[in-house]
Design an enzyme around this catalytic site. Structure first.
Site, PDB file in Angstrom:
ATOM      1  N   ASP A  12      17.650 -63.100  12.994  1.00  0.00           N
ATOM      2  CA  ASP A  12      17.384 -62.172  14.093  1.00  0.00           C
ATOM      3  C   ASP A  12      15.975 -61.588  14.075  1.00  0.00           C
ATOM      4  O   ASP A  12      15.764 -60.445  14.509  1.00  0.00           O
ATOM      5  CB  ASP A  12      18.430 -61.027  14.110  1.00  0.00           C
ATOM      6  N   LYS A  15      13.097 -65.098  16.732  1.00  0.00           N
ATOM      7  CA  LYS A  15      12.675 -66.507  16.817  1.00  0.00           C
ATOM      8  C   LYS A  15      12.695 -67.009  18.266  1.00  0.00           C
ATOM      9  O   LYS A  15      11.785 -67.698  18.705  1.00  0.00           O
ATOM     10  CB  LYS A  15      13.599 -67.393  15.946  1.00  0.00           C
ATOM     11  N   GLY A  39      22.008 -66.757  17.562  1.00  0.00           N
ATOM     12  CA  GLY A  39      21.918 -66.098  18.863  1.00  0.00           C
ATOM     13  C   GLY A  39      20.456 -65.772  19.077  1.00  0.00           C
ATOM     14  O   GLY A  39      19.935 -64.860  18.449  1.00  0.00           O
ATOM     15  N   GLN A 221      19.049 -68.765  11.838  1.00  0.00           N
ATOM     16  CA  GLN A 221      19.294 -67.870  10.714  1.00  0.00           C
ATOM     17  C   GLN A 221      17.947 -67.482  10.063  1.00  0.00           C
ATOM     18  O   GLN A 221      16.952 -67.450  10.749  1.00  0.00           O
ATOM     19  CB  GLN A 221      20.253 -68.484   9.677  1.00  0.00           C
TER      20      GLN A 221
END
Ligand code: GDP
Ligand code: IMO
Ligand code: MG
Length: 421
Positions: A12, A15, A39, A221
């Site tokens: 998070d 990216k 996400g 990740q």
């Protein structure tokens, strides 16, 4: 050459936003690991979009997007994602390519993920429950189903064989998951997946690289969630560091060029596991509020703390980061002082190295303290406009990590990015 962009913390880092920006300079964006546990948030024409399996180059009509062999694909989730994108980018399907060798996430993988987490109780990893761990277990256990299998006549038989094995495993858990209703949508989504452009991606990429195309590998990740080098066992199930690019896309190390590493100006983690600089106080709460630190996929609140230069230096070393990107600098506008961990006291001894097992040692971070910025970073449109205290902080981070900063992100918007030449 193929450049790489990856997260240096626990995910998070921003990216999605940065890939969306850098995509202007690339012909192909390729995901090399992870799956719908990711996400990646982008703001396109003021609209928020969260990408899970589809690379973040999708909003640029010149970009081809590859889901590489190192990714695990949930056909249902992928179809939903494509359908959500079609109204925004009608040509999404024609620019999307899927690797034959990518593994499939079955409904029973999701059930096993949920049952395994429930059985762990307070020691749970805090998985996103997307079936990631069980799918990668079947891959390394040599039982998995791959995208190429959906093209075979025996797909249903192969599926039944693996699902039976999973059903037996599920029987050993007391926590029951009603996964059967996920089966029909899975088969329908496999039919849809069959209609996409499925390629031998290692040859596909090789051909494009030989033609001089510019490729960016997009990590999911973060480095501290890497299966080998992260805070094991509180990690994901793939190699999130730069080494994962070669396995996950079938490209040789000699073809890898720049490695962009992203960090927030502070630090967050979602799920369980050690987090040495976590702030369990009002400052941590304030970081969560100002930074809007809630999961893009699960909505879970993210744990917050100061930037951890010890862990970052480790991540920079593991991936050979050549260009650093610091995001969410604007979030610190209202904080004074600002801190950065520069060493750990681990079981009474000072160290700048990441201990083997962060779960098993008592860690007290040693902080360097900086004065807050005297002018909001969010208001700056060039790096030169940023306050001197901020630039001093950036120099300190560069010197500690031994890598130059290429970009400073100072807001969620596409254009809120300061380039450092
Ligand atoms: P990813 O998984 O690394 O792509 O990151 P996420 O999308 O899960 O989380 C990053 C969040 O921070 C998203 O909501 C972004 O819109 C937001 N974001 C990215 N860069 C910045 C920034 O520089 N400032 C602020 N305030 N938010 C940012
Ligand atoms: P992006 O790409 C943050 C975390 C989960 C959990 C652990 C294992 O958006 O940065 P998994 O579902 O992989 O078995 O969960 O890893 N995790 C993430 N945390 N960002 C992510 O992705 C993550 N993907 C997995 O919260 O702690
Ligand atoms: Mg995310």
């Amino acid at each position: 050459m193929i450049d790489v962009l990856l997260g240096l913390q626990w995910g998070d880092e921003g990216k999605g936003k940065i890939v969306d920006h850098l995509a202007l300079q690339y012909d192909i964006i390729a995901r090399f690991q992870g799956g719908p546990n990711a996400g990646h948030t982008l703001y396109v024409d003021g609209k928020k979009v969260v990408l899970r399996t589809i690379p973040s180059g999708v909003f640029h009509s010149h970009c081809l997007n590859l889901i590489g062999n190192g990714v695990v694909i949930d056909p249902v989730s992928l179809q939903q994602e494509i359908e959500q994108l079609i109204p925004l980018r009608p040509d999404v399907v024609s620019r999307l390519f899927v690797a034959h060798r990518a593994h499939l996430i079955l409904p029973t993988h999701r059930a096993l993920d949920a049952a395994s987490e429930a059985a762990k109780g307070v020691d749970k990893i805090g998985s996103t429950l997307k079936g990631i761990g069980p799918a990668y277990m079947d891959k390394t256990g040599r039982n998995g189903l791959r995208v190429g299998d959906i093209l075979s006549k025996d797909f249903r038989a192969k599926y039944d064989k693996l699902a039976q094995k999973h059903i037996q495993m599920l029987g050993q858990y007391t926590h029951k998951i009603e996964w059967e209703q996920w089966e029909q949508p899975f088969f329908e989504a496999c039919d849809y997946l069959r209609s996409l452009q499925i390629v031998n991606s290692e040859y596909w990429l090789d051909g494009h690289l030989n033609d001089g195309k510019r490729v960016l590998a997009e990590g999911a990740q973060g480095s501290m969630l890497d299966i080998d080098y992260g805070t094991y066992p509180f990690v994901t199930s793939s190699n999130t560091i730069a080494a994962g690019v070669c396995n996950g896309l079938g490209v040789a190390p000699s073809r890898v060029g720049e490695v962009y590493g992203i960090t927030k100006a502070y630090c967050t983690r979602v799920g369980g596991g050690p987090f040495p600089t976590e702030l369990d106080d009002e400052t941590g709460e304030e970081l969560r509020r100002v930074g809007n630190e809630f999961g893009a996929v699960t909505g879970r609140s993210r744990r917050c703390g100061w930037i951890d230069l010890v862990a970052l230096r480790y991540a920079v070393m593991l991936s050979g980061v050549t260009k650093l990107i610091i995001t969410k600098t604007d979030v610190l506008d209202s904080f004074n002082p600002i801190k950065a961990a520069v060493a750990y006291i681990a079981d009474g001894k000072e160290t700048k190295e990441l201990p083997y097992d962060l779960c098993d040692v008592e860690i007290v971070p040693v902080y360097e303290t900086f004065a807050g910025w005297d002018k909001p970073i969010s208001a700056c449109t060039t790096y030169e406009e940023t306050p001197q205290v901020f630039r001093d902080y950036c120099r300190f981070v560069e010197n500690y990590l031994g890598t130059k900063i290429a970009y400073i992100s100072n807001g969620t918007g596409r254009d809120q990015l300061l380039h450092i030449s």
